[in-house]
Design a protein around this motif. Sequence first.
Motif, PDB file in Angstrom:
ATOM      1  N   LYS A 216       0.832  -1.195   0.000  1.00 56.27           N
ATOM      2  CA  LYS A 216       0.000   0.000   0.000  1.00 56.27           C
ATOM      3  C   LYS A 216       0.872   1.252   0.000  1.00 56.27           C
ATOM      4  CE  LYS A 216      -4.339  -1.479   0.323  1.00 56.27           C
ATOM      5  NZ  LYS A 216      -5.408  -1.113  -0.637  1.00 56.27           N
ATOM      6  N   GLN A 217       0.567   2.163  -0.901  1.00 54.57           N
ATOM      7  CA  GLN A 217       1.342   3.393  -1.014  1.00 54.57           C
ATOM      8  C   GLN A 217       0.565   4.506  -0.318  1.00 54.57           C
ATOM      9  OE1 GLN A 217       3.507   3.400  -5.091  1.00 54.57           O
ATOM     10  NE2 GLN A 217       1.625   2.237  -5.421  1.00 54.57           N
ATOM     11  N   ILE A 218       1.027   4.838   0.865  1.00 57.43           N
ATOM     12  CA  ILE A 218       0.319   5.769   1.737  1.00 57.43           C
ATOM     13  C   ILE A 218       1.116   7.057   1.845  1.00 57.43           C
ATOM     14  CG2 ILE A 218      -0.603   6.112   4.066  1.00 57.43           C
ATOM     15  CD1 ILE A 218      -0.731   3.040   4.317  1.00 57.43           C
ATOM     16  N   PRO A 219       0.463   8.209   1.575  1.00 58.74           N
ATOM     17  CA  PRO A 219      -0.948   8.401   1.224  1.00 58.74           C
ATOM     18  C   PRO A 219      -1.138   8.491  -0.291  1.00 58.74           C
ATOM     19  CG  PRO A 219       0.036  10.515   1.729  1.00 58.74           C
ATOM     20  CD  PRO A 219       1.143   9.499   1.846  1.00 58.74           C
ATOM     21  N   SER A 220      -2.221   7.900  -0.793  1.00 59.98           N
ATOM     22  CA  SER A 220      -2.577   8.058  -2.199  1.00 59.98           C
ATOM     23  C   SER A 220      -4.089   8.032  -2.422  1.00 59.98           C
ATOM     24  CB  SER A 220      -1.906   6.971  -3.046  1.00 59.98           C
ATOM     25  OG  SER A 220      -2.255   5.670  -2.609  1.00 59.98           O
ATOM     26  N   ALA A 221      -4.874   7.892  -1.363  1.00 58.28           N
ATOM     27  CA  ALA A 221      -6.328   7.819  -1.482  1.00 58.28           C
ATOM     28  C   ALA A 221      -6.947   9.205  -1.663  1.00 58.28           C
ATOM     29  CB  ALA A 221      -6.923   7.159  -0.245  1.00 58.28           C
ATOM     30  N   TYR A 222      -8.027   9.258  -2.429  1.00 59.35           N
ATOM     31  CA  TYR A 222      -8.795  10.506  -2.557  1.00 59.35           C
ATOM     32  C   TYR A 222     -10.178  10.190  -3.097  1.00 59.35           C
ATOM     33  CZ  TYR A 222      -8.216  10.625  -7.679  1.00 59.35           C
ATOM     34  OH  TYR A 222      -8.266  10.337  -9.020  1.00 59.35           O
ATOM     35  N   ASP A 223     -11.077  11.178  -3.020  1.00 62.66           N
ATOM     36  CA  ASP A 223     -12.441  11.062  -3.536  1.00 62.66           C
ATOM     37  C   ASP A 223     -12.665  12.125  -4.608  1.00 62.66           C
ATOM     38  OD1 ASP A 223     -12.852   9.090  -1.628  1.00 62.66           O
ATOM     39  OD2 ASP A 223     -13.702  10.497  -0.172  1.00 62.66           O
ATOM     40  N   GLU A 224     -13.682  11.892  -5.444  1.00 67.04           N
ATOM     41  CA  GLU A 224     -13.967  12.829  -6.535  1.00 67.04           C
ATOM     42  C   GLU A 224     -15.458  12.849  -6.830  1.00 67.04           C
ATOM     43  OE1 GLU A 224     -11.475  12.381 -10.004  1.00 67.04           O
ATOM     44  OE2 GLU A 224     -13.052  13.055 -11.364  1.00 67.04           O
ATOM     45  N   ALA A 225     -15.961  14.018  -7.202  1.00 64.02           N
ATOM     46  CA  ALA A 225     -17.344  14.182  -7.646  1.00 64.02           C
ATOM     47  C   ALA A 225     -17.340  14.976  -8.948  1.00 64.02           C
ATOM     48  CB  ALA A 225     -18.177  14.900  -6.592  1.00 64.02           C
ATOM     49  N   ASP A 226     -18.121  14.524  -9.927  1.00 68.97           N
ATOM     50  CA  ASP A 226     -18.192  15.167 -11.241  1.00 68.97           C
ATOM     51  C   ASP A 226     -19.652  15.357 -11.643  1.00 68.97           C
ATOM     52  OD1 ASP A 226     -15.214  14.801 -12.276  1.00 68.97           O
ATOM     53  OD2 ASP A 226     -15.828  12.872 -11.459  1.00 68.97           O
ATOM     54  N   ALA A 227     -19.907  16.423 -12.391  1.00 67.22           N
ATOM     55  CA  ALA A 227     -21.225  16.667 -12.975  1.00 67.22           C
ATOM     56  C   ALA A 227     -21.032  17.353 -14.320  1.00 67.22           C
ATOM     57  CB  ALA A 227     -22.085  17.529 -12.057  1.00 67.22           C
ATOM     58  N   ASP A 228     -21.939  17.083 -15.240  1.00 60.39           N
ATOM     59  CA  ASP A 228     -21.780  17.638 -16.587  1.00 60.39           C
ATOM     60  C   ASP A 228     -23.130  17.729 -17.278  1.00 60.39           C
ATOM     61  OD1 ASP A 228     -22.048  14.956 -18.430  1.00 60.39           O
ATOM     62  OD2 ASP A 228     -20.932  14.514 -16.607  1.00 60.39           O
ATOM     63  N   ILE A 229     -23.214  18.666 -18.223  1.00 63.65           N
ATOM     64  CA  ILE A 229     -24.392  18.788 -19.079  1.00 63.65           C
ATOM     65  C   ILE A 229     -23.944  19.361 -20.418  1.00 63.65           C
ATOM     66  CG2 ILE A 229     -24.969  21.096 -18.202  1.00 63.65           C
ATOM     67  CD1 ILE A 229     -27.939  20.369 -18.654  1.00 63.65           C
ATOM     68  N   LYS A 230     -24.563  18.876 -21.479  1.00 64.24           N
ATOM     69  CA  LYS A 230     -24.263  19.393 -22.809  1.00 64.24           C
ATOM     70  C   LYS A 230     -25.555  19.448 -23.609  1.00 64.24           C
ATOM     71  CE  LYS A 230     -20.721  19.041 -26.411  1.00 64.24           C
ATOM     72  NZ  LYS A 230     -19.562  18.258 -26.895  1.00 64.24           N
ATOM     73  N   LEU A 231     -25.853  20.634 -24.160  1.00 61.09           N
ATOM     74  CA  LEU A 231     -27.031  20.861 -24.987  1.00 61.09           C
ATOM     75  C   LEU A 231     -26.578  21.220 -26.393  1.00 61.09           C
ATOM     76  CD1 LEU A 231     -28.991  23.198 -22.539  1.00 61.09           C
ATOM     77  CD2 LEU A 231     -29.323  20.746 -22.803  1.00 61.09           C
ATOM     78  N   ASN A 232     -27.212  20.637 -27.376  1.00 60.31           N
ATOM     79  CA  ASN A 232     -26.950  21.057 -28.759  1.00 60.31           C
ATOM     80  C   ASN A 232     -28.285  21.219 -29.489  1.00 60.31           C
ATOM     81  OD1 ASN A 232     -26.920  18.078 -28.486  1.00 60.31           O
ATOM     82  ND2 ASN A 232     -26.546  18.042 -30.694  1.00 60.31           N
ATOM     83  N   TYR A 233     -28.460  22.411 -30.064  1.00 62.12           N
ATOM     84  CA  TYR A 233     -29.704  22.758 -30.747  1.00 62.12           C
ATOM     85  C   TYR A 233     -29.419  22.950 -32.226  1.00 62.12           C
ATOM     86  CZ  TYR A 233     -34.045  25.107 -32.011  1.00 62.12           C
ATOM     87  OH  TYR A 233     -35.232  25.440 -32.603  1.00 62.12           O
TER      88      TYR A 233
END
Length: 671
Positions: A216-233
Amino acid sequence: MITRYSFFSALTLFIAVSAFADEHPSHLPRIVVTATQSERDAFLVPQAVSTITPEFIDNSLESMTPDLFRFTPGVYIQKTNQGGGSPFIRGLTGKQVLILVDGVRLNNSFYRFGPHQYLNTIDPHIIERIETVRGPSSVLYGTDALGGAINIITRKRTDFSKSLGYDGLLSAHFESASEAGVFRGQMEGNWNRLGIIAGATGKRYDDLDGGGSSGKQIPSAYDEADADIKLNYRLNEDEELVFAAQYTRQFDVPKTSEVTLGDKLKFNYAPQERRFGYLEYRANRLGIFDGVRLNISYNNQREGEEIIGERTPGIETRELTDVDTIGFTLQLKNRVLDSHVLTYGAEYYHDDYQTRMKRRDRTTGSKRTLSPGTPDGATYESWAVYLQDEAHLLDTLDGVFGIRYNRYEAAGEVADQTLGFETDAVAGNLNLAYRLTPNLNLVGGLAFGFRAPNMEDFFGRVDFFNEIPNTSLQPEESFSKEIGLKYRSQALSAEVFYFHTDYEGFIDRATVGRQPDGTPIKQRRNINDAEIQGVEAGTEFWLNPQWRFGASLTWTEGRDARTKAPLRRIPPLYGSARLVYYPADRVWIEGSVWWADDQDQLAAGDIEDPRIGPDGTPGYTAFGLKAGYTPHPRHELLVGLENLSDKQYKAHGSGIFAPGLNVLATYRFRF
């Protein structure tokens, strides 16, 4: 001898396979846009261009964007930490390689010296394909594109067959080496001519288990949150409006090497945020123009650093840099005399900085304000005009010619004194493609590229040394020559390129004095000239309708132009191969290998870098196996084994070992 044997054996295989006559499944033309800003068959583009296809991305089992480049010729990924992934192209990385999202600059004037983590702030779930132009791309894209340009092209709604339609996706992904869990929810649909894709992703990574005895390579842990939207008219058959917005936040990302190899008890990027959006109007035909692209973009990169050193464990330093970038791009096209396509336009980008730095006593809770690495309230802006001509010169000869002018200005307050600087740069290119046979193109070119000094260069950083500003810096410049062969038949596509680039005015730290206590005073200066050469080769071959083979090989050498000493962080000889078997319509199986030779050609900075050291980086060979099964159009299962031999290895210059034996699994449910 290993290097020479591997290199010449791969080239011999390339030539032998390229000469093979076949009657196998047809290679469909691979259309690319990044190299010339026109939709062109990659085989006809007179430059070195690589494409990561939608099929490869969907089947990759990768949860981080940098890992998608493992089998891409000419792109080498270095990782300082699990949350990183800095692309090297033709020996360069960091702020000398440009990253684009849908043709819009992701790079800003804050990008620091050396490898960085920003490619990993793009969620791979939103990516349709990736196009990489290897070599200077400054005419169309301006600063930072010295080594090349990577264009991340994101997904959008393309199915308008129904007046009202929708699709949905739920996916779950697991990786054993980091006990990772990745979850994605996405909706896609259209209402008449309005298309939409919107989604959210959550990621959780534990400390990464490296191969062999690394554990185990300490420290290497992390969390992530992503959001996205794409509109094409779709306004009509020729005109379209596109709106896109993306958000990424990574929580407490450790810079692993600073703790495991350095003198830090803690070094976290907290937070690491990216907010990105644009509104774009596109027209294939409008009045006298044969193409119009008008783009207004916003890019916010917010990066915090939380640091505790071993020498002062009771003190925590926190620095936050918030960069807002507004961009405007206008690009026009005109066809002239049926043999020329003129692409021309103008760009403007403006960066605003909000920065602060504090030192906190962890015992008493008291805080003291310090001067941040970049002055609070600083600004950086650029504007440019450019012209490119895609010319059909003869029945067997095509050319691409271009020129660009860029102006850069910045200002900031240091020690109650307002400092400003101005500089400009010119770039140009000449590329030709000559049709030797219907299946074989000889391509080559000359290109002048540049990288304008950015905020870190001008004002210096307090992270490593006491630095003083330099308002007389000039752009780094390059002159590149390349020649290559591109081959394509019904079953085979292959290419091999040789390049040689001369660089002038590389910016580096120089000692310009010392403080009373002996601490060196540093300043960035244009002090280094260099030359980098190399060979890049890649092939994809359909053996028959059930079997497909792909391979790549890259060799790079970099030297100081005066001393002939090796340059820093030059990748070793490396390559990869994949064999994919399609036993049935809904099943595929893939075996793969990726490898690198020893890298013991080291610069003085490499020897001093704890991520490398005096012995350099050992070579390695790693194997993978994966498969996909779609029992029903709504259900898809992908499984894989990575690093089958549990090899302990890392990419040259990396601060963390790659995953050991790693079990991967992805389940997708479509509705």
